[in-house]
Design a protein around this motif. Structure first.
Motif, short mmCIF file in Angstrom:
data_model
loop_
_atom_site.label_atom_id
_atom_site.label_comp_id
_atom_site.label_asym_id
_atom_site.label_seq_id
_atom_site.Cartn_x
_atom_site.Cartn_y
_atom_site.Cartn_z
N PHE A 1 6.85 8.00 -1.86
CA PHE A 1 7.14 6.57 -1.84
C PHE A 1 7.95 6.18 -3.07
O PHE A 1 8.99 5.51 -2.97
CB PHE A 1 5.82 5.80 -1.78
CG PHE A 1 5.95 4.30 -1.77
CD1 PHE A 1 5.91 3.60 -0.57
CD2 PHE A 1 6.09 3.59 -2.95
CE1 PHE A 1 6.02 2.21 -0.55
CE2 PHE A 1 6.20 2.21 -2.94
CZ PHE A 1 6.16 1.52 -1.74
N ARG B 1 1.96 11.26 -0.76
CA ARG B 1 2.56 10.07 -0.15
C ARG B 1 3.07 9.10 -1.21
O ARG B 1 4.18 8.56 -1.09
CB ARG B 1 1.55 9.37 0.77
CG ARG B 1 1.23 10.14 2.04
CD ARG B 1 0.49 9.27 3.05
NE ARG B 1 -0.79 8.76 2.55
CZ ARG B 1 -1.94 9.40 2.65
NH1 ARG B 1 -1.99 10.61 3.21
NH2 ARG B 1 -3.05 8.85 2.19
N VAL B 2 2.27 8.86 -2.23
CA VAL B 2 2.69 7.93 -3.29
C VAL B 2 3.89 8.48 -4.04
O VAL B 2 4.83 7.75 -4.35
CB VAL B 2 1.52 7.63 -4.25
CG1 VAL B 2 2.00 6.73 -5.39
CG2 VAL B 2 0.36 6.97 -3.52
N SER C 1 5.42 -1.89 2.73
CA SER C 1 5.11 -1.87 1.29
C SER C 1 6.35 -1.57 0.47
O SER C 1 6.54 -2.12 -0.63
CB SER C 1 4.03 -0.82 1.01
OG SER C 1 2.85 -1.09 1.73
N GLU C 2 7.21 -0.72 1.00
CA GLU C 2 8.47 -0.40 0.34
C GLU C 2 9.31 -1.66 0.14
O GLU C 2 9.88 -1.88 -0.93
CB GLU C 2 9.22 0.62 1.20
CG GLU C 2 10.44 1.23 0.58
CD GLU C 2 11.03 2.28 1.50
OE1 GLU C 2 11.96 1.93 2.28
OE2 GLU C 2 10.57 3.43 1.45
N GLU D 1 3.27 0.89 7.69
CA GLU D 1 2.67 0.16 6.57
C GLU D 1 3.35 0.54 5.27
O GLU D 1 3.58 -0.32 4.40
CB GLU D 1 1.17 0.46 6.49
CG GLU D 1 0.45 -0.38 5.43
CD GLU D 1 -1.04 -0.14 5.36
OE1 GLU D 1 -1.71 -0.77 4.52
OE2 GLU D 1 -1.55 0.70 6.15
N ARG D 2 3.69 1.81 5.12
CA ARG D 2 4.41 2.23 3.91
C ARG D 2 5.80 1.58 3.86
O ARG D 2 6.26 1.19 2.79
CB ARG D 2 4.55 3.75 3.85
CG ARG D 2 3.29 4.48 3.43
CD ARG D 2 3.58 5.87 2.88
NE ARG D 2 4.39 6.67 3.78
CZ ARG D 2 3.91 7.36 4.81
NH1 ARG D 2 2.61 7.31 5.08
NH2 ARG D 2 4.71 8.08 5.56
N LYS D 3 6.44 1.46 5.02
CA LYS D 3 7.76 0.84 5.06
C LYS D 3 7.68 -0.62 4.65
O LYS D 3 8.52 -1.11 3.87
CB LYS D 3 8.34 0.95 6.48
CG LYS D 3 9.76 0.42 6.61
CD LYS D 3 10.73 1.24 5.81
CE LYS D 3 12.16 0.78 6.01
NZ LYS D 3 13.13 1.56 5.20
N ASN E 1 0.83 -1.21 0.00
CA ASN E 1 0.00 0.00 0.00
C ASN E 1 0.86 1.26 0.00
O ASN E 1 1.11 1.86 1.05
CB ASN E 1 -0.93 -0.01 1.22
CG ASN E 1 -1.94 1.13 1.19
OD1 ASN E 1 -2.05 1.85 0.19
ND2 ASN E 1 -2.65 1.32 2.28
N PRO E 2 1.34 1.69 -1.18
CA PRO E 2 2.17 2.90 -1.24
C PRO E 2 1.49 4.15 -0.69
O PRO E 2 2.18 5.08 -0.25
CB PRO E 2 2.44 3.04 -2.75
CG PRO E 2 2.32 1.65 -3.28
CD PRO E 2 1.22 1.03 -2.49
#
Length: 291
Positions: A144, A140-141, A88-89, A84-86, A76-77
């Motif tokens: 990312f 955010r995207v 997803s990264e 959660e972004r980490k 989830n970018p």
């Protein structure tokens, strides 16, 4: 028919082990295969390099070129939560790793989901707080992807954002969302995958419009059919996706990217590629004079 001009997603064989799926598709004459990293085929992301090398060798010996669709489950970018972004990264970096080992040219990535994602109200245009949420999600995207580009600076893999179906909470339903991100980053390594089935679900006449918006940044197409209500992944011609108008536009604009069939049923692959090949042949000689 020259299958070199068409690609097929492993989605049609999602319940079959990946190696067996590639063997089946290769035996049927497919030379371009997109690995859908969902269901059973997510296994490739956990494979050691030696096993991925075996798949690469198998593909090389059979003249297969791969692309890789990053998982949308657990990736989830656009996530608001930094943790959660980490996570997803790490998923995207692993997807790029697999793509590099398979000598792929691009990966497919969904922009993600969140509390400010698509809702029926968005179909009438976002304003106020909803518009601000969309703006923050795009930020955010973009951030990312900028981090991913920086961490993979030595890579040639293109990251192609895919437009999402109009399901609650998803970002990237509107092509403007993706275009804003791609134009902001302005990198040759970031582009768009246009999913015709998803676009068709957003309303009558909007599929072609969204394709036109995507064309300047278009890396690949995801092609399937539906009746405009749900993402059915039907064979081409079984629904109401405006395939002929889309093909006319693409040929008129000399599109030279990937044509990927992303169908639910394996039995629909052959008639779908035959239909698509016929339409492309009809418009091949018309060039920019079609429209």
């Amino acid at each position: 028919m020259d299958r070199d001009h068409y690609s097929v997603s492993t989605y049609a064989y999602i319940d079959t082990p990946l190696i067996e799926t590639v063997s089946i598709l290769s035996a049927a004459g497919w030379k371009q295969i997109e690995i859908m990293c969902e269901g059973g085929h997510e296994e490739v992301l956990a494979w050691p390099e030696e096993r991925i090398a075996e798949l690469e060798q198998m593909g090389r010996e059979r003249g297969i070129r791969f692309s890789v669709h990053a998982p949308f489950t657990g990736c989830n970018p656009a996530a608001e939560d930094p943790e959660e972004r980490k996570r997803s990264e790490l998923v995207v970096l692993n997807t790029i790793r697999v793509a590099e080992l398979l000598n792929s040219s691009f990966i497919v990535l969904h922009p993600g989901r969140g509390s400010g994602g698509w809702s029926p109200a968005h179909a009438r245009g976002a304003s106020g707080a909803a518009a601000e949420q969309l703006h923050e999600a795009k930020r955010r995207v973009s951030h990312f992807l900028a981090r991913i580009l920086e961490m993979t600076a030595e890579s040639d893999i293109v990251i192609a954002l895919e437009n999402a179906p109009p399901y609650p909470g998803l970002y990237g339903v509107e092509m403007s969302f993706l275009r804003d991100i791609v134009d902001t980053l302005d990198s040759p390594r970031v582009g768009i995958v246009f999913d015709a089935g998803h676009a068709h679900m957003t309303g009558e006449g909007r599929c072609l419009l969204m394709l036109q918006q995507a064309t300047p940044r278009l890396v690949a197409l995801h092609l399937s059919d539906n009746a405009g209500q749900s993402d059915e992944h039907l064979g081409l011609g079984a629904g109401t996706v405006p395939l002929e108008a889309m093909t006319a536009w693409l040929m008129a604009n000399r599109y030279n990217g990937h044509w990927v069939l992303e169908l639910r049923r394996a039995d629909d692959l052959q008639p779908s590629v035959a239909r698509l090949h016929h339409l492309r042949s009809c418009y091949q000689q018309l060039g920019r004079h079609v429209l």
